[in-house]
Design an enzyme around this catalytic site. Sequence first.
Site, PDB file in Angstrom:
ATOM      1  N   GLY A 125      14.644 -36.591  25.402  1.00  0.00           N
ATOM      2  CA  GLY A 125      13.661 -35.581  25.002  1.00  0.00           C
ATOM      3  C   GLY A 125      14.301 -34.204  24.867  1.00  0.00           C
ATOM      4  O   GLY A 125      13.935 -33.422  23.973  1.00  0.00           O
ATOM      5  N   ARG A 126      15.260 -33.939  25.724  1.00  0.00           N
ATOM      6  CA  ARG A 126      15.932 -32.628  25.686  1.00  0.00           C
ATOM      7  C   ARG A 126      16.629 -32.378  24.359  1.00  0.00           C
ATOM      8  O   ARG A 126      16.751 -31.232  23.930  1.00  0.00           O
ATOM      9  CB  ARG A 126      16.966 -32.558  26.812  1.00  0.00           C
ATOM     10  N   TYR A 135      10.018 -26.190  29.369  1.00  0.00           N
ATOM     11  CA  TYR A 135       9.614 -27.603  29.493  1.00  0.00           C
ATOM     12  C   TYR A 135      10.777 -28.578  29.291  1.00  0.00           C
ATOM     13  O   TYR A 135      11.825 -28.225  28.822  1.00  0.00           O
ATOM     14  CB  TYR A 135       8.386 -27.966  28.659  1.00  0.00           C
ATOM     15  N   GLU A 136      10.500 -29.816  29.729  1.00  0.00           N
ATOM     16  CA  GLU A 136      11.516 -30.894  29.764  1.00  0.00           C
ATOM     17  C   GLU A 136      12.755 -30.448  30.543  1.00  0.00           C
ATOM     18  O   GLU A 136      13.884 -30.756  30.175  1.00  0.00           O
ATOM     19  CB  GLU A 136      11.820 -31.391  28.349  1.00  0.00           C
ATOM     20  N   GLY A 137      12.515 -29.724  31.622  1.00  0.00           N
ATOM     21  CA  GLY A 137      13.585 -29.224  32.489  1.00  0.00           C
ATOM     22  C   GLY A 137      13.903 -27.781  32.160  1.00  0.00           C
ATOM     23  O   GLY A 137      14.339 -27.470  31.053  1.00  0.00           O
TER      24      GLY A 137
END
Length: 380
Positions: free
Chosen positions: A242-243, A362-364
């Site tokens: 996803g990143r 988001y997503e870390g």
Amino acid sequence: MDFSLTEEQLMIQQAARDFAQTELLPEVIERDDAQRFPKEEVKKMGELGFLGMMVDSKYGGSNLDTISYVLVMEELSKIDASASVIVSVNNSLVCWGLETYGSEAQKEKYLTRLATGEIIGAFCLSEPEAGSDATSQKTTAIDKDDHYLLNGTKNWITNGGTAEVYLVIAQTDREKGHKGINVLIVEKGMDGFEIGPKENKLGIRGSDTHSLNFNDVKVPKENRIGDDGFGFKFAMKTLAGGRIGIAAQALGIAAGAYELALKYSKERKAFGTEIANHQAIAFKLADMHTQIQAARHLVYKAAWDKDQGENYDLSGAMAKLYASKVAMDTTIEAVQVHGGNGFVKEYHVERLMRDAKITQIYEGTSEIQKIVISRSILRD
Ligand SMILES: Cc1cc2nc3c(=O)[nH]c(=O)nc-3n(C[C@H](O)[C@H](O)[C@H](O)COP(=O)(O)OP(=O)(O)OC[C@H]3O[C@@H](n4cnc5c(N)ncnc54)[C@H](O)[C@@H]3O)c2cc1C
């Protein structure tokens, strides 16, 4: 080493560019203002194959590589990052997770509809007290033989109100820690599943972010993805991919702002000449262009790693960390290049600046990316 794109990749890039210009641009300011979800536009993106880009054609996907996916993400994000996050979540987190780890029955039941865009999906990991520290899951999925009993709250869920299928991460056996976590497929409308109010956000305002409540939701056993206790690994693996999508989103936001600043600097005059002729402005453009190109190389390399079957944890984290910083820096400078016009909605750069910020969260978050990167380089 070959830096060129294939004919097919160039065609897909052009298709996304055309779509963004003709379908996303016209009402992007209104959607942002009204926090309106791009419903019709999502339908059209489904028809173009953008919602299941890497999914096998036997499940209705486009069967394309990750490079093609990041090219599409970049082009859509130049114009509308609210639309591109929908694409990112559906492709990277939902479709990829289901196709890679789901059972044949789950793929038949859900994947085809998700990959064609008939329905969209959501990925539900974050909670009020479990964001970066995703192991602290308070949502529980208690094993009741033929079903799980799901209870808890998820926060900040993209596509939260519009999705039909939700991949929900929850704790089954607290004593086993992260090895006691499962991922369940939850359908909208299941008894006890409630969608909270829509968040009023700084950026990506056209995307649909909600909290979700689960009160004694009975989820059939066959809706668990993977073996018992696989949920945390599932979440980490899907987020690693996803990143790359979010890095491409950040790259697109930066490139979109740069293109607007470049154009404006050649049109706007001050002190008898176009502002691009003032070195202060020309140097800003030089910095933007260099940083965007560097970010692009990181993003494409991470996508290439994934396509080659190489490990992409490190390259994906570096791409997201760097591209999101470039998105923030470039959009701030693009507003500056526009002067007062940069501060109003018609010129688009203020929206891109607001949209850029989420790519560092988001997503870390960026801090979490640095943990991933530093652990990786210290281990080697
Ligand atoms: C618009 C939007 C959409 C989202 N979509 C989704 C979605 O679809 N699905 C989903 O599951 N989640 C989603 N999220 C949640 C998002 O992933 C989290 O907000 C993010 O992971 C950060 O968690 P948090 O907000 O709890 O911040 P916290 O974890 O509380 O972090 C607060 C600050 O502390 C820092 N920090 C925390 N731990 C450390 C550490 N160990 N070392 C150094 N710094 C640290 C963080 O970097 C941050 O700066 C979304 C969020 C937003 C705002």
